[in-house]
Design a protein around this motif. Structure first.
Motif, PDB file in Angstrom:
ATOM      1  N   PRO A   1       0.801  -1.234   0.000  1.00 47.28           N
ATOM      2  CA  PRO A   1       0.000   0.000   0.000  1.00 47.28           C
ATOM      3  C   PRO A   1       0.830   1.278   0.000  1.00 47.28           C
ATOM      4  CG  PRO A   1      -0.983  -1.605   1.467  1.00 47.28           C
ATOM      5  CD  PRO A   1       0.340  -2.183   1.038  1.00 47.28           C
ATOM      6  N   SER A   2       2.014   1.255   0.610  1.00 45.52           N
ATOM      7  CA  SER A   2       2.853   2.457   0.644  1.00 45.52           C
ATOM      8  C   SER A   2       3.453   2.762  -0.728  1.00 45.52           C
ATOM      9  CB  SER A   2       3.976   2.300   1.673  1.00 45.52           C
ATOM     10  OG  SER A   2       4.822   1.226   1.330  1.00 45.52           O
ATOM     11  N   ILE A   3       3.526   1.779  -1.603  1.00 41.90           N
ATOM     12  CA  ILE A   3       3.965   2.020  -2.979  1.00 41.90           C
ATOM     13  C   ILE A   3       2.784   2.477  -3.826  1.00 41.90           C
ATOM     14  CG2 ILE A   3       4.955   0.971  -5.055  1.00 41.90           C
ATOM     15  CD1 ILE A   3       6.494  -0.934  -3.263  1.00 41.90           C
ATOM     16  N   ILE A   4       1.666   1.836  -3.625  1.00 42.06           N
ATOM     17  CA  ILE A   4       0.448   2.200  -4.370  1.00 42.06           C
ATOM     18  C   ILE A   4       0.074   3.659  -4.116  1.00 42.06           C
ATOM     19  CG2 ILE A   4      -2.035   1.746  -4.553  1.00 42.06           C
ATOM     20  CD1 ILE A   4      -1.389  -1.199  -3.891  1.00 42.06           C
ATOM     21  N   SER A   5       0.282   4.136  -2.903  1.00 42.76           N
ATOM     22  CA  SER A   5      -0.146   5.493  -2.532  1.00 42.76           C
ATOM     23  C   SER A   5       0.880   6.576  -2.858  1.00 42.76           C
ATOM     24  CB  SER A   5      -0.456   5.541  -1.031  1.00 42.76           C
ATOM     25  OG  SER A   5       0.716   5.261  -0.269  1.00 42.76           O
ATOM     26  N   GLN A   6       1.889   6.256  -3.666  1.00 47.42           N
ATOM     27  CA  GLN A   6       2.890   7.255  -4.034  1.00 47.42           C
ATOM     28  C   GLN A   6       2.259   8.440  -4.757  1.00 47.42           C
ATOM     29  OE1 GLN A   6       6.647   7.350  -3.726  1.00 47.42           O
ATOM     30  NE2 GLN A   6       5.759   6.248  -1.989  1.00 47.42           N
TER      31      GLN A   6
ATOM     32  N   ASN B   1      -6.972  -6.295  -8.619  1.00 50.79           N
ATOM     33  CA  ASN B   1      -8.408  -6.072  -8.811  1.00 50.79           C
ATOM     34  C   ASN B   1      -8.850  -4.698  -8.327  1.00 50.79           C
ATOM     35  OD1 ASN B   1      -8.788  -8.611  -9.940  1.00 50.79           O
ATOM     36  ND2 ASN B   1      -9.207  -9.579  -7.964  1.00 50.79           N
ATOM     37  N   LEU B   2      -8.056  -4.111  -7.438  1.00 51.22           N
ATOM     38  CA  LEU B   2      -8.404  -2.802  -6.877  1.00 51.22           C
ATOM     39  C   LEU B   2      -7.670  -1.650  -7.559  1.00 51.22           C
ATOM     40  CD1 LEU B   2      -8.360  -3.721  -3.060  1.00 51.22           C
ATOM     41  CD2 LEU B   2     -10.383  -3.403  -4.516  1.00 51.22           C
ATOM     42  N   HIS B   3      -6.557  -1.948  -8.252  1.00 49.42           N
ATOM     43  CA  HIS B   3      -5.732  -0.872  -8.812  1.00 49.42           C
ATOM     44  C   HIS B   3      -5.342  -1.209 -10.244  1.00 49.42           C
ATOM     45  CE1 HIS B   3      -5.351   0.813  -4.752  1.00 49.42           C
ATOM     46  NE2 HIS B   3      -5.163  -0.421  -4.344  1.00 49.42           N
ATOM     47  N   SER B   4      -5.707  -0.338 -11.146  1.00 45.33           N
ATOM     48  CA  SER B   4      -5.502  -0.602 -12.576  1.00 45.33           C
ATOM     49  C   SER B   4      -4.047  -0.482 -13.014  1.00 45.33           C
ATOM     50  CB  SER B   4      -6.356   0.369 -13.403  1.00 45.33           C
ATOM     51  OG  SER B   4      -5.995   1.722 -13.117  1.00 45.33           O
ATOM     52  N   ASN B   5      -3.205   0.134 -12.201  1.00 40.84           N
ATOM     53  CA  ASN B   5      -1.802   0.314 -12.601  1.00 40.84           C
ATOM     54  C   ASN B   5      -0.903  -0.823 -12.109  1.00 40.84           C
ATOM     55  OD1 ASN B   5      -1.951   1.059  -9.885  1.00 40.84           O
ATOM     56  ND2 ASN B   5      -0.312   2.586 -10.075  1.00 40.84           N
ATOM     57  N   ILE B   6      -1.490  -1.926 -11.654  1.00 41.37           N
ATOM     58  CA  ILE B   6      -0.713  -3.086 -11.213  1.00 41.37           C
ATOM     59  C   ILE B   6      -0.717  -4.150 -12.307  1.00 41.37           C
ATOM     60  CG2 ILE B   6      -0.646  -5.030  -9.602  1.00 41.37           C
ATOM     61  CD1 ILE B   6      -1.492  -3.167  -7.393  1.00 41.37           C
ATOM     62  N   LYS B   7       0.474  -4.677 -12.578  1.00 38.71           N
ATOM     63  CA  LYS B   7       0.647  -5.747 -13.555  1.00 38.71           C
ATOM     64  C   LYS B   7       1.311  -6.923 -12.843  1.00 38.71           C
ATOM     65  CE  LYS B   7       2.013  -4.557 -17.599  1.00 38.71           C
ATOM     66  NZ  LYS B   7       2.843  -4.012 -18.704  1.00 38.71           N
TER      67      LYS B   7
ATOM     68  N   PHE C   1       2.769   5.995 -12.998  1.00 37.87           N
ATOM     69  CA  PHE C   1       3.626   4.847 -12.696  1.00 37.87           C
ATOM     70  C   PHE C   1       2.792   3.575 -12.654  1.00 37.87           C
ATOM     71  CE2 PHE C   1       1.971   5.968  -8.565  1.00 37.87           C
ATOM     72  CZ  PHE C   1       1.940   4.798  -7.814  1.00 37.87           C
ATOM     73  N   GLU C   2       3.444   2.490 -13.022  1.00 43.38           N
ATOM     74  CA  GLU C   2       2.840   1.176 -12.888  1.00 43.38           C
ATOM     75  C   GLU C   2       3.649   0.378 -11.871  1.00 43.38           C
ATOM     76  OE1 GLU C   2       3.054  -1.211 -16.400  1.00 43.38           O
ATOM     77  OE2 GLU C   2       5.236  -1.204 -16.465  1.00 43.38           O
ATOM     78  N   ILE C   3       3.022  -0.637 -11.300  1.00 42.41           N
ATOM     79  CA  ILE C   3       3.704  -1.523 -10.376  1.00 42.41           C
ATOM     80  C   ILE C   3       3.709  -2.915 -10.989  1.00 42.41           C
ATOM     81  CG2 ILE C   3       3.749  -2.491  -8.051  1.00 42.41           C
ATOM     82  CD1 ILE C   3       2.107  -0.058  -7.134  1.00 42.41           C
ATOM     83  N   VAL C   4       4.906  -3.423 -11.255  1.00 41.67           N
ATOM     84  CA  VAL C   4       5.045  -4.762 -11.815  1.00 41.67           C
ATOM     85  C   VAL C   4       5.378  -5.711 -10.669  1.00 41.67           C
ATOM     86  CG1 VAL C   4       6.270  -6.227 -13.454  1.00 41.67           C
ATOM     87  CG2 VAL C   4       5.870  -3.809 -14.002  1.00 41.67           C
ATOM     88  N   LEU C   5       4.423  -6.556 -10.340  1.00 39.45           N
ATOM     89  CA  LEU C   5       4.604  -7.533  -9.264  1.00 39.45           C
ATOM     90  C   LEU C   5       5.000  -8.870  -9.868  1.00 39.45           C
ATOM     91  CD1 LEU C   5       1.459  -6.711  -7.072  1.00 39.45           C
ATOM     92  CD2 LEU C   5       3.810  -5.888  -6.776  1.00 39.45           C
ATOM     93  N   ILE C   6       6.153  -9.383  -9.459  1.00 36.71           N
ATOM     94  CA  ILE C   6       6.652 -10.648  -9.987  1.00 36.71           C
ATOM     95  C   ILE C   6       6.498 -11.728  -8.921  1.00 36.71           C
ATOM     96  CG2 ILE C   6       8.622 -11.811 -11.035  1.00 36.71           C
ATOM     97  CD1 ILE C   6       9.812  -8.977 -11.514  1.00 36.71           C
TER      98      ILE C   6
END
Length: 370
Positions: free
Chosen positions: A62-67, A94-100, A72-77
């Motif tokens: 959440p601390s990255i999402i709230s930057q 499902n809650l944030h469209s900028n997450i891949k 910006f996008e967040i690529v979770l591996i």
């Protein structure tokens, strides 16, 4: 010349070398000032590689999402996790469209190799500018992305940041971990300031996708399972393409190890990776360490014998005065001032542990990743 004469003159040479190193090399960072940042709002891909990190993702993502950053996008591996890491990632997506999400399956040729997973994540990222951190890391502020990316320009394609560890009261291990982190940061920031960058930390590191592919990724050290951060920087960083970022808002903070065995295991991996650095970097770091060891051995030996004690005391005082000046200024920059009171104890304890780990690594290989 007697044995004690030889020991004393060797001690004097060691002290002089250390004083010069502190003032000329490590002072480059200690006495520097942050450069004026250039707000650019470059599109950024924040890359987080996680293996069995379900709980940490819930806590720190959440601390990255709230930057506070416009694009910006967040690529979770998900690196072949055996826990609920993938499910947690999907819940956030499902809650944030900028997450891949990049779901990495075990590959026989790259079994347990974080570099393979990171490569897939980098290839899947949408933006040229990449910012890396770990699943157990929390940015110190909502301006972390802004601060780190403000150092990119036409020449600078690598940005080295500071990855701190959370303070735990009344824990000597915590102070030792943070002191080692501080000392390492002083070294790599100072070397970079001197035009000879040699490493960065994956908890807080940025570089361009162009730089990554120009080097053919991690291919030169793909068989070394650790070192996705420091070995890559060691390979590609130069005086021209590397910047450092040490403003408080640019820090990340990680949960430190709380057990000695876990920390020793982690340090064994780090020390085993350093042997793959370029020769000049290994030589410089080796000389720094040897001088530290010799200082303590010779200082204690001469103090016990009281041989030429006024001069010995004077040299010891000179060395610590310069060291405290450099470490004090650096610790203030990196918010680690509480460590200064125990500096001599932490230093002698750290170099002893490092020596034991180095010897142990000669007889058995450390474990890697998770």
């Amino acid at each position: 010349m007697s044995v004690l004469d030889f020991v004393f003159y060797t001690f004097a040479v060691v002290v002089v070398l250390q004083v010069i190193t502190y003032l000329v090399v490590l002072g480059k960072f200690a006495y520097s000032k942050p450069k004026n940042k250039r707000l650019q709002n470059l599109p950024v891909s924040v890359i987080v590689c996680a293996k069995n990190e379900a709980q940490n993702l819930k806590t720190f993502l959440p601390s990255i999402i709230s930057q506070d950053y416009p694009e910006f996008e967040i690529v979770l591996i998900n690196d072949a996790s055996s826990d609920d890491t993938l499910e947690v990632m999907e819940d956030f997506k499902n809650l944030h469209s900028n997450i891949k999400i990049v779901d990495v399956k075990n590959n026989e040729a790259f079994w347990g190799n974080k570099k393979y997973a990171l490569t897939l994540g980098i290839k899947a990222s949408s933006h040229e500018y990449l910012l890396f951190t770990d699943a157990d890391c929390k940015p110190a502020s909502k301006h972390w992305i802004q601060e780190m990316t403000s150092h990119f320009n036409d020449k600078k394609s690598i940005v080295l940041g500071y990855g701190a560890y959370t303070k735990i009261k009344k824990s000597f291990l915590n102070k030792l971990i943070r002191f080692e982190t501080l000392a390492t940061a002083i070294n790599y920031f100072s070397f970079a300031k001197s035009g000879n960058p040699y490493m960065g930390v994956g908890r807080n590191l940025a570089y361009t996708k162009k730089e990554f592919f120009k080097a053919n990724g991690f291919i030169k050290h793909i068989k070394v399972r650790s070192g996705d951060d420091d070995l890559f920087v060691n390979q590609v960083a130069t005086k021209q393409n590397t910047a450092i970022c040490f403003t408080p808002d640019s820090f990340t903070e990680s949960a430190p190890k709380t057990k000695w065995t876990a920390w020793i295991r982690q340090k064994r991996r780090h020390i085993s990776t350093a042997k793959h650095y370029k020769f000049n970097h290994k030589l410089a770091l080796g000389l720094l360490y040897i001088c530290q060891v010799l200082f303590w051995i010779l200082a204690i030996s001469l103090s016990i014998t009281t041989f030429m004690w006024p001069f010995v005391v004077g040299l010891i005082v000179l060395r610590f005065a310069v060291q405290y000046s450099v470490y004090g200024a650096s610790a203030k920059k990196l918010n680690e001032k509480d460590l200064l009171a125990l500096l001599p104890l932490l230093e002698i304890f750290l170099i002893s542990v490092q020596l034991v780990i180095f010897i142990k690594n000669l007889t058995s290989k450390p474990n890697h990743w998770k």
